[in-house]
Motif scaffolding. Sequence first.
Motif, PDB file in Angstrom:
ATOM      1  N   LYS A 162      18.044  21.473  26.001  1.00 57.08           N
ATOM      2  CA  LYS A 162      17.981  20.941  27.353  1.00 57.08           C
ATOM      3  C   LYS A 162      18.566  19.540  27.439  1.00 57.08           C
ATOM      4  O   LYS A 162      18.873  19.056  28.528  1.00 57.08           O
ATOM      5  N   LEU A 163      18.714  18.882  26.285  1.00 49.52           N
ATOM      6  CA  LEU A 163      19.153  17.495  26.264  1.00 49.52           C
ATOM      7  C   LEU A 163      20.491  17.282  26.977  1.00 49.52           C
ATOM      8  O   LEU A 163      20.626  16.324  27.755  1.00 49.52           O
ATOM      9  N   PRO A 164      21.532  18.139  26.751  1.00 49.17           N
ATOM     10  CA  PRO A 164      22.796  17.916  27.459  1.00 49.17           C
ATOM     11  C   PRO A 164      22.626  17.917  28.970  1.00 49.17           C
ATOM     12  O   PRO A 164      23.279  17.152  29.676  1.00 49.17           O
ATOM     13  N   ARG A 165      21.730  18.775  29.455  1.00 49.83           N
ATOM     14  CA  ARG A 165      21.525  18.833  30.897  1.00 49.83           C
ATOM     15  C   ARG A 165      20.847  17.564  31.417  1.00 49.83           C
ATOM     16  O   ARG A 165      21.227  17.021  32.452  1.00 49.83           O
ATOM     17  N   PHE A 166      19.828  17.083  30.683  1.00 49.17           N
ATOM     18  CA  PHE A 166      19.186  15.835  31.069  1.00 49.17           C
ATOM     19  C   PHE A 166      20.189  14.682  31.038  1.00 49.17           C
ATOM     20  O   PHE A 166      20.191  13.812  31.921  1.00 49.17           O
ATOM     21  N   LEU A 167      21.057  14.695  30.024  1.00 49.72           N
ATOM     22  CA  LEU A 167      22.072  13.647  29.912  1.00 49.72           C
ATOM     23  C   LEU A 167      23.037  13.721  31.090  1.00 49.72           C
ATOM     24  O   LEU A 167      23.427  12.691  31.650  1.00 49.72           O
ATOM     25  N   ARG A 168      23.412  14.943  31.462  1.00 52.07           N
ATOM     26  CA  ARG A 168      24.328  15.107  32.594  1.00 52.07           C
ATOM     27  C   ARG A 168      23.695  14.566  33.877  1.00 52.07           C
ATOM     28  O   ARG A 168      24.351  13.906  34.684  1.00 52.07           O
ATOM     29  N   ARG A 169      22.398  14.851  34.061  1.00 54.92           N
ATOM     30  CA  ARG A 169      21.724  14.341  35.251  1.00 54.92           C
ATOM     31  C   ARG A 169      21.706  12.818  35.253  1.00 54.92           C
ATOM     32  O   ARG A 169      21.891  12.178  36.287  1.00 54.92           O
ATOM     33  N   PHE A 170      21.476  12.252  34.081  1.00 55.18           N
ATOM     34  CA  PHE A 170      21.469  10.800  33.966  1.00 55.18           C
ATOM     35  C   PHE A 170      22.844  10.239  34.312  1.00 55.18           C
ATOM     36  O   PHE A 170      22.971   9.251  35.045  1.00 55.18           O
ATOM     37  N   LEU A 171      23.881  10.885  33.798  1.00 56.33           N
ATOM     38  CA  LEU A 171      25.247  10.442  34.097  1.00 56.33           C
ATOM     39  C   LEU A 171      25.578  10.640  35.567  1.00 56.33           C
ATOM     40  O   LEU A 171      26.360   9.872  36.147  1.00 56.33           O
ATOM     41  N   GLY A 176      26.920   8.065  38.339  1.00 55.21           N
ATOM     42  CA  GLY A 176      28.234   8.384  38.895  1.00 55.21           C
ATOM     43  C   GLY A 176      29.299   8.579  37.842  1.00 55.21           C
ATOM     44  O   GLY A 176      30.491   8.428  38.123  1.00 55.21           O
ATOM     45  N   MET A 177      28.899   8.912  36.616  1.00 56.38           N
ATOM     46  CA  MET A 177      29.851   9.047  35.505  1.00 56.38           C
ATOM     47  C   MET A 177      30.141  10.494  35.134  1.00 56.38           C
ATOM     48  O   MET A 177      31.021  10.756  34.323  1.00 56.38           O
ATOM     49  N   ALA A 178      29.391  11.439  35.690  1.00 55.65           N
ATOM     50  CA  ALA A 178      29.592  12.853  35.342  1.00 55.65           C
ATOM     51  C   ALA A 178      30.633  13.476  36.274  1.00 55.65           C
ATOM     52  O   ALA A 178      30.749  13.077  37.432  1.00 55.65           O
ATOM     53  N   PRO A 179      31.396  14.441  35.791  1.00 54.35           N
ATOM     54  CA  PRO A 179      32.366  15.109  36.668  1.00 54.35           C
ATOM     55  C   PRO A 179      31.652  15.873  37.779  1.00 54.35           C
ATOM     56  O   PRO A 179      30.602  16.471  37.560  1.00 54.35           O
ATOM     57  N   GLU A 180      32.213  15.828  38.976  1.00 54.83           N
ATOM     58  CA  GLU A 180      31.610  16.504  40.112  1.00 54.83           C
ATOM     59  C   GLU A 180      31.749  18.019  39.975  1.00 54.83           C
ATOM     60  O   GLU A 180      32.723  18.515  39.403  1.00 54.83           O
ATOM     61  N   PRO A 181      30.761  18.769  40.491  1.00 55.99           N
ATOM     62  CA  PRO A 181      30.891  20.235  40.500  1.00 55.99           C
ATOM     63  C   PRO A 181      32.090  20.648  41.358  1.00 55.99           C
ATOM     64  O   PRO A 181      32.551  19.876  42.211  1.00 55.99           O
ATOM     65  N   ASP A 208      35.463  26.320  35.197  1.00 55.60           N
ATOM     66  CA  ASP A 208      35.749  25.591  33.963  1.00 55.60           C
ATOM     67  C   ASP A 208      34.578  25.603  32.980  1.00 55.60           C
ATOM     68  O   ASP A 208      34.627  24.963  31.932  1.00 55.60           O
ATOM     69  N   LYS A 209      33.498  26.334  33.329  1.00 55.20           N
ATOM     70  CA  LYS A 209      32.310  26.489  32.465  1.00 55.20           C
ATOM     71  C   LYS A 209      31.549  25.173  32.242  1.00 55.20           C
ATOM     72  O   LYS A 209      30.688  25.106  31.363  1.00 55.20           O
ATOM     73  N   LEU A 210      31.825  24.149  33.030  1.00 52.89           N
ATOM     74  CA  LEU A 210      31.160  22.866  32.841  1.00 52.89           C
ATOM     75  C   LEU A 210      29.929  22.705  33.727  1.00 52.89           C
ATOM     76  O   LEU A 210      29.105  21.823  33.494  1.00 52.89           O
ATOM     77  N   HIS A 211      29.803  23.539  34.745  1.00 53.17           N
ATOM     78  CA  HIS A 211      28.716  23.387  35.712  1.00 53.17           C
ATOM     79  C   HIS A 211      28.020  24.728  35.936  1.00 53.17           C
ATOM     80  O   HIS A 211      28.604  25.791  35.721  1.00 53.17           O
TER      81      HIS A 211
END
Length: 395
Positions: A21-30, A34-39, A103-106
């Motif tokens: 789950k850590l990558p998802r929590f990190l993505r939410r933090f990013l 405003g540092m994560a790519p937009e869906p 792109d399988k990122l979201h």
Amino acid sequence: MSASLIPYKDDPHDKKPLLKKLPRFLRRFLCVLGMAPEPPKIKGVFTKYDVTTPYSLTIRQWYEDLILDDPATLECALISVTWYKNKNGVRREFLRLDFSSPDKLHTSIVVAERGTSDIKNGNPSNVIQPSTDIEAVTPLGATTPLLVSQGSTAGTTDESSLPVDETTEINRKPTLSSHMSSMSPSFERSARDVVSYAALESSAGTELERMCTKAIPIRTLTFPPDSVVPSANELATLVYITSAHEPTYNVTNTQCYWFVETIFEAIKSLFAGAEEIIVNAQGGTWNGVRIRRKPSADGVCTKYRAARAALAEEAERKHTAQRQQDEETRRERQAVEGRALEAEERALEAEERALEAAERALEAAERALAAEEANARLLQELEALRRARASTSQG
């Protein structure tokens, strides 16, 4: 199709280890930073990260206005399907559909369920009375908000008022069905089937996920690499056809239990290789009593195949028409370019002829000048000869 029975403990979506789950929590933090790519901007499937309330609208609006003609939805693959049942109060059942971005990122979360739409004294029964769990959601393209519960979206239901004692045994189902069939016609109403969706990492996605974690998971479908994985466009077609197949909400056979089970079984039938996990046996029951549901999966599958074939035919027709139009446009462009090239060549030829004429005129002028110079020299020589003769005769 493989199915396995596991004991009910928690939502299957919450069984992932913390490290996964850590990558998802990190993505939410990013996302917050405003540092994560937009869906992706795919309406009907994804929302922006900053959306705080899920978009909710009728299945017909969702399918016809957002999904049907958007080719990007064909690239959004289904990750899993989970059948849920509310734990308390209205024992509504609903489906959760998780889709991946092209792109399988979201990941997006889509919740589909059946409610009722019955107008009594000017008040539609599909509007839930406000409570602490409810927030107004304006459907895309609508002018008035739907009130959508976090525990059960878009609609009151008659399942909660079934006249069944909790001690009723399952084998008394015929008596229950007969009793319900003989009751007031209010048990049959127009259905109002609703979809809510959001990007999973958004606050709106968190709200939908919270609704799922408060419910009991019944069954889950996942799609291994060797399976036929449906797209969001295909799933939306199936959900739409199921909704239209029985547009009447009947508490005895075409209620939310019927809606969820029909879609779930149709997915298993249509898309080979899906793996099923049976988590709980409470699906389609009310206080332990199994509620009769109209068997419709086969009919829905037949309609789905016909609809997808018609859509494929229409897509091919449009593709052919587009090819023909493109070919026509190409020919016209070539003709215009050819005429322009011919005109340019003619202009070039005229320019070359003019240049040749100018060169000839220059040559003629040069010859004339040379002749004048020759005449002038000749005159000078004659004049010198005359002077010489004159000088000789004087001497």
